[in-house]
Enzyme design. Structure first.
Site, PDB file in Angstrom:
ATOM      1  N   ASP A 116       0.721  -0.995  -0.471  1.00  0.00           N
ATOM      2  CA  ASP A 116       0.373   0.013   0.002  1.00  0.00           C
ATOM      3  C   ASP A 116       1.128   1.273  -0.216  1.00  0.00           C
ATOM      4  O   ASP A 116       2.279   0.790  -0.236  1.00  0.00           O
ATOM      5  CB  ASP A 116      -1.114   0.034   1.120  1.00  0.00           C
ATOM      6  CG  ASP A 116      -2.526   1.033   0.479  1.00  0.00           C
ATOM      7  OD1 ASP A 116      -1.808   2.021   0.695  1.00  0.00           O
ATOM      8  OD2 ASP A 116      -3.338   0.066   0.526  1.00  0.00           O
TER       9      ASP A 116
ATOM     10  N   HIS B 215       1.721   0.980  -3.242  1.00  0.00           N
ATOM     11  CA  HIS B 215       0.911   1.986  -4.064  1.00  0.00           C
ATOM     12  C   HIS B 215       2.124   3.567  -3.849  1.00  0.00           C
ATOM     13  O   HIS B 215       1.263   4.237  -5.297  1.00  0.00           O
ATOM     14  CB  HIS B 215      -0.139   2.651  -3.430  1.00  0.00           C
ATOM     15  CG  HIS B 215      -0.979   1.270  -3.621  1.00  0.00           C
ATOM     16  ND1 HIS B 215      -2.448   1.362  -2.709  1.00  0.00           N
ATOM     17  CD2 HIS B 215      -0.808   0.050  -3.934  1.00  0.00           C
ATOM     18  CE1 HIS B 215      -2.853   0.297  -3.025  1.00  0.00           C
ATOM     19  NE2 HIS B 215      -2.356  -0.907  -3.577  1.00  0.00           N
TER      20      HIS B 215
END
Length: 364
Positions: free
Chosen positions: A203, A225
């Site tokens: 993430d 991410h």
């Protein structure tokens, strides 16, 4: 000398008791070594230096480093582990003023997140404990920690004047089933510096949701991410100001440099700088600014309630995969203003045909 055990608190002298010290938690002149969470809880208030030696934190408990007296140094030694339970956590919580948290050579914090990973992160499945709450950890330093396999989110930061330096957060074992393993989530904070972080996760490497005077530099982010501002909007604090993200690498991640704001919300993102960011193997967007997030997902319909102004993208360079988009800018009407765009070069992917309200000087 004081010996802290769950059933004994004694103060005495003598060679026989000194010889027994390795089996106990020992405090001498403000320096304390603890081998259990119960001993830490009862003894931490009187310690100026706390060594946490091979602590096995019981299931469902927090390693409690809150309320430490000003100036305390905490040292992780050996391997810190955590029992299994489905709960919200955090596994570790720390607060205080002028606190130093570090580790001895060879030490590690092993969360063994694989016991919780089910591919759903915080969106369902097993309830997963967050790792580290750094709330009201002011004028403090976290240095050199080596952290492995957090069940879900890593460091939650709500503090003032906190420096985090040379921290490793390695969730590379969670490539298939790890999810929402954000490394550093920053909210309602001022004067935060994160320097030299090495992150393998699934993430955001960094997510700044609110706060001012925040620096992330010399970072290495792999597998997640990317470096993110937001989502901004819909919280009690919706102001992001004076954030510098610089001299960092983003590798094999969904996004490179990202700003995202919430559909229909109000707030402001000002004075954000992405400088000298190197990208490689980005799978979604190299540079992305989106003002259309609703319920955690993009809608394709930007709104202008969150102002995104005085933004710098400078020397954000590198490659994305062939299925990715080099640059995507989706701003509300009149909400993205006064941007500086210099020396950026993102290649390898597609050119977006869906950009809207791109501010003067930027390219999409």
């Amino acid at each position: 000398m004081h010996f802290f055990q769950s059933s004994l608190v004694a103060a005495t002298m003598g060679a026989a008791l000194v010889a027994a010290a390795p089996a106990a938690d020992l405090e001498t002149r403000g320096s304390c070594t603890f081998t259990s969470t119960s001993a830490l809880k009862s003894g931490k208030a009187s310690c100026s230096t706390i060594t946490l030696q091979n602590i096995a934190v019981p299931a469902g408990e927090t390693l409690d480093l809150t309320g430490l007296k000003a100036g305390t140094t905490v040292v992780f030694d050996g391997t810190t582990t955590f029992g299994y339970k489905e709960w919200e956590g955090p596994l570790i919580s720390a607060s205080g003023t002028s606190i130093t948290i570090k580790q001895n050579p060879g030490a590690k914090i092993d969360c063994d997140g694989a016991r919780w990973w089910d591919g759903k992160g915080g969106n369902g499945g097993k309830k997963k404990p967050k790792f580290f709450s750094a709330h009201k950890l002011n004028k403090s330093n976290i240095t050199g920690l080596k952290v492995y396999n957090t069940p879900v989110h890593g460091f939650s930061i709500q503090s003032d004047h906190l420096t985090i330096k040379d921290v490793l957060l390695d969730n590379s074992a969670g490539t298939k089933l790890g999810h929402n393993t954000d490394a550093f989530d920053v909210g309602s904070s001022t004067y935060i510096t994160i320097d030299g972080a090495t992150v393998y996760n699934q993430d955001d490497c960094l997510a700044v949701n609110s706060g001012e005077h925040i620096t992330f530099t010399n970072g290495y982010c792999n597998g997640g991410h990317g470096l993110s501002i937001g989502s901004v909007g819909g919280r009690s604090n919706n102001v992001v100001n004076d954030v510098t993200i610089s001299n960092s690498q983003v590798i094999n991640s969904q996004n490179g440099a990202r700003i995202k704001t919430v559909y229909g919300a109000t707030g402001s993102v000002t004075g954000v700088k992405f400088q000298d960011i190197s990208l490689k193997g980005i799978t979604k967007y190299g540079i992305v600014v989106q003002q259309d997030y609703e319920n955690g997902k993009p809608t394709g319909k930007p709104t202008n309630g969150v102002k995104v102004s005085d933004i710098t993208f400078e020397k954000v360079t590198g490659t994305v995969t062939s299925s990715a988009t080099d640059i995507y800018i989706l701003c509300g009407s009149g909400s993205c203003t006064n941007w500086t765009w210099s020396g950026n070069s993102v290649t390898g992917g597609k050119k977006s045909s869906s950009c809207k309200n791109v501010p003067a000087g930027a390219s999409c």
